[in-house]
Design an enzyme around this catalytic site. Structure first.
Site, PDB file in Angstrom:
ATOM      1  CB  CYS A 198     -29.227  22.431  41.548  1.00  0.00           C
ATOM      2  SG  CYS A 198     -27.643  22.229  40.691  1.00  0.00           S
ATOM      3  CB  CYS A 257     -25.638  29.391  39.178  1.00  0.00           C
ATOM      4  SG  CYS A 257     -26.696  28.049  38.574  1.00  0.00           S
TER       5      CYS A 257
END
Length: 380
Positions: A119, A216
Site C-alpha cells: 500500500c 485495514c
C-alpha cells in the site's frame, strides 16, 4: 551556491512556511492528524488528503481500521479545527488492483504477504505522491515513524527515534526519488505519548484515539474469511502431513495456515510440538514438523530497492543487519548481490519461520540508516 541554514524552513525549503505547500496524507488517526496540525500551526500551506480505499458503507461499521468511514470523518474534523482544506479521494479500484488482489493470490500460493508495504509502495508513495505534485505541493508529509536525514550524497532513510514505534520495515521500498519529496515529521519523537500530547495541545478530537491493530481490509485479523470472499472456493480441504510422510489429519483450506504456525493445527495428542514448515498449495497439503525444520540461514530475496550510496551490485557482498519479520530486531547478515534487484542473504545466526511473501529489510550494522530491502520469494 549553498543555502544559508537560517534561510531554510523546517521542511528544508528556502522560503517562508506560508509559501511552502505540503500535502499531508491523513488516515484519520492521531499520527497523521498531529503532522497536519503541527505544520498548519507553523504556518505552512497545508492540504489534507484522505484516501477512501474500500467500500465506504461497509467501512462505517468497522472500528480500528485505517481510512474507514469514521476515520474520514475524523480527518475532516481535524482539518476544520486547524483551518486547512481537506479532500477525500476515491482510490478503491486502485487499492484493490494494487494491494488486495495480490494479497489474496499470495496467500493462496502459500506465501505470507505484507499488504501494508504494498500500500505504501503502490498507492501512498506512488499514486498519492503524484497527486500531491499535481496540487503543486513542494512535498508530501505522512505520520509514519521513520526519519529522513540529509546525508553526504542524498536524503537518507533512518529508523525512528522510538524503537517501539519504528516503521522502517514497512517503508523499505521507498525509493530515493520518493524520499526526496517525502517528509516524516514524527520520526524524531521519543514516544507515542509525545504525539498524543501534541494532539491535545492542538485540541484535536483524535488525541486519545486507539491505534489501528488490523490490516485495514481484514476485520479482526480474519484473513481466511476475506480471502474466501475474494476467491470463492479457495478453502478446499486437504491433508495435514508430517514431514516424514505420515498423514496426521485434515484441514479446511491451506489459506488458514502460515509457515511457523503452531496453534490451531487440530492435530492434538502427539508427543512432540509441531509447526507448519511448508504449504503445498497444489496438493492442498499442510506440511508440519519439529521446530528445528523452521531454522533458516540462506534467504533468497528479489525486487530489491537499494538506498545505499554506491550501486547495489558494485560489491560482491554487503555486511548489514537484516530484519526478516517486522517484530524482530535486525540480525547480522551477509547480503550477496546476484543482480541489481536480486540477492542471496546469509544470516550469521539462523532464524525460525522465514516465509515467502515477507520482507527482508537491510540496515546499517550498528547505525540507524535503512539501506532498503526486498521480498523473500521462495521457501529456504
Amino acid at each position: 551556491m549553498a543555502l544559508d541554514a537560517s534561510s531554510v524552513n523546517s521542511l528544508g525549503f528556502a522560503k517562508p512556511p506560508a509559501e511552502t505547500r505540503v500535502v499531508v496524507a491523513m488516515s484519520g488517526g492521531v499520527d497523521s492528524s498531529v503532522v497536519a496540525a503541527e505544520l498548519a500551526a507553523e504556518g505552512y500551506d497545508v492540504v489534507g488528503v484522505t484516501l477512501q480505499l474500500y467500500d465506504h458503507g461497509a467501512a462505517l461499521a468497522k472500528k480500528g481500521a485505517c481510512c474507514a468511514g469514521r476515520d474520514i470523518h475524523d480527518a475532516r474534523r481535524v482539518a476544520e479545527t486547524m483551518g486547512f482544506p481537506h479532500y477525500v479521494l476515491d482510490y478503491e479500484n486502485t487499492f484493490r488492483d494494487a494491494v488486495i488482489d495480490e494479497f489474496a493470490d499470495s496467500y493462496l500460493a502459500g506465501a505470507t504477504p505484507v499488504p501494508c508495504i504494498r500500500c505504501n509502495e503502490r498507492v501512498k508513495f506512488r499514486d498519492l505522491l503524484e497527486t500531491a505534485k499535481d496540487l503543486d505541493a513542494d512535498c508530501m508529509a505522512t505520520g509514519h515513524y521513520i526519519r529522513r536525514e540529509m546525508g553526504a550524497e542524498r536524503a537518507e532513510l533512518h529508523r525512528a527515534a522510538d524503537p517501539d514505534r519504528d516503521q522502517s520495515y514497512f517503508l523499505f521500498s521507498t525509493t530515493a526519488e520518493q524520499l526526496d519529496y517525502l517528509r516524516f515529521p514524527l520520526g524524531h519523537l521519543p514516544t507515542k505519548a509525545a504525539t498524543r500530547a501534541l494532539a491535545e495541545r492542538h485540541g484535536l478530537s483524535v488525541a486519545m484515539k486507539p491505534d489501528s491493530q488490523d490490516i485495514c481490509f481484514v476485520p479482526n485479523g480474519d484473513y481466511a474469511s476475506v480471502i474466501e470472499k475474494l476467491r470463492p472456493g479457495a478453502a478446499d480441504p486437504g491433508e495435514i502431513v508430517h514431514a516424514d510422510g505420515r498423514v496426521l489429519g485434515t484441514h479446511a483450506g491451506v489459506l488458514h495456515y502460515t509457515v511457523g504456525q503452531r496453534r490451531g493445527l487440530g492435530i492434538g495428542g502427539l508427543s512432540e510440538p509441531l509447526y507448519v514448515v511448508k504449504l503445498d498449495v497444489e496438493a492442498r497439503r499442510v506440511i508440519v514438523g519439529p521446530k528445528e525444520m523452521l531454522s533458516t540461514r540462506i534467504v533468497p530475496v528479489r525486487e530489491i530497492n537499494w538506498l545505499g550510496d554506491a550501486p547495489f551490485a558494485s560489491q560482491s557482498e554487503w555486511h548489514l543487519g537484516v530484519k526478516v519479520r517486522s517484530t524482530r530486531p535486525p540480525r547480522e547478515a551477509i547480503v550477496r548481490p546476484i543482480s541489481p534487484t536480486e540477492a542471496e542473504v546469509e544470516l550469521i545466526v539462523a532464524e525460525d519461520g522465514v516465509s515467502p511473501g515477507q520482507a527482508c529489510v537491510f540496515y546499517a550494522g550498528e547505525g540507524s540508516r535503512v539501506f532498503g530491502g526486498g521480498w523473500i520469494w521462495r521457501g529456504a
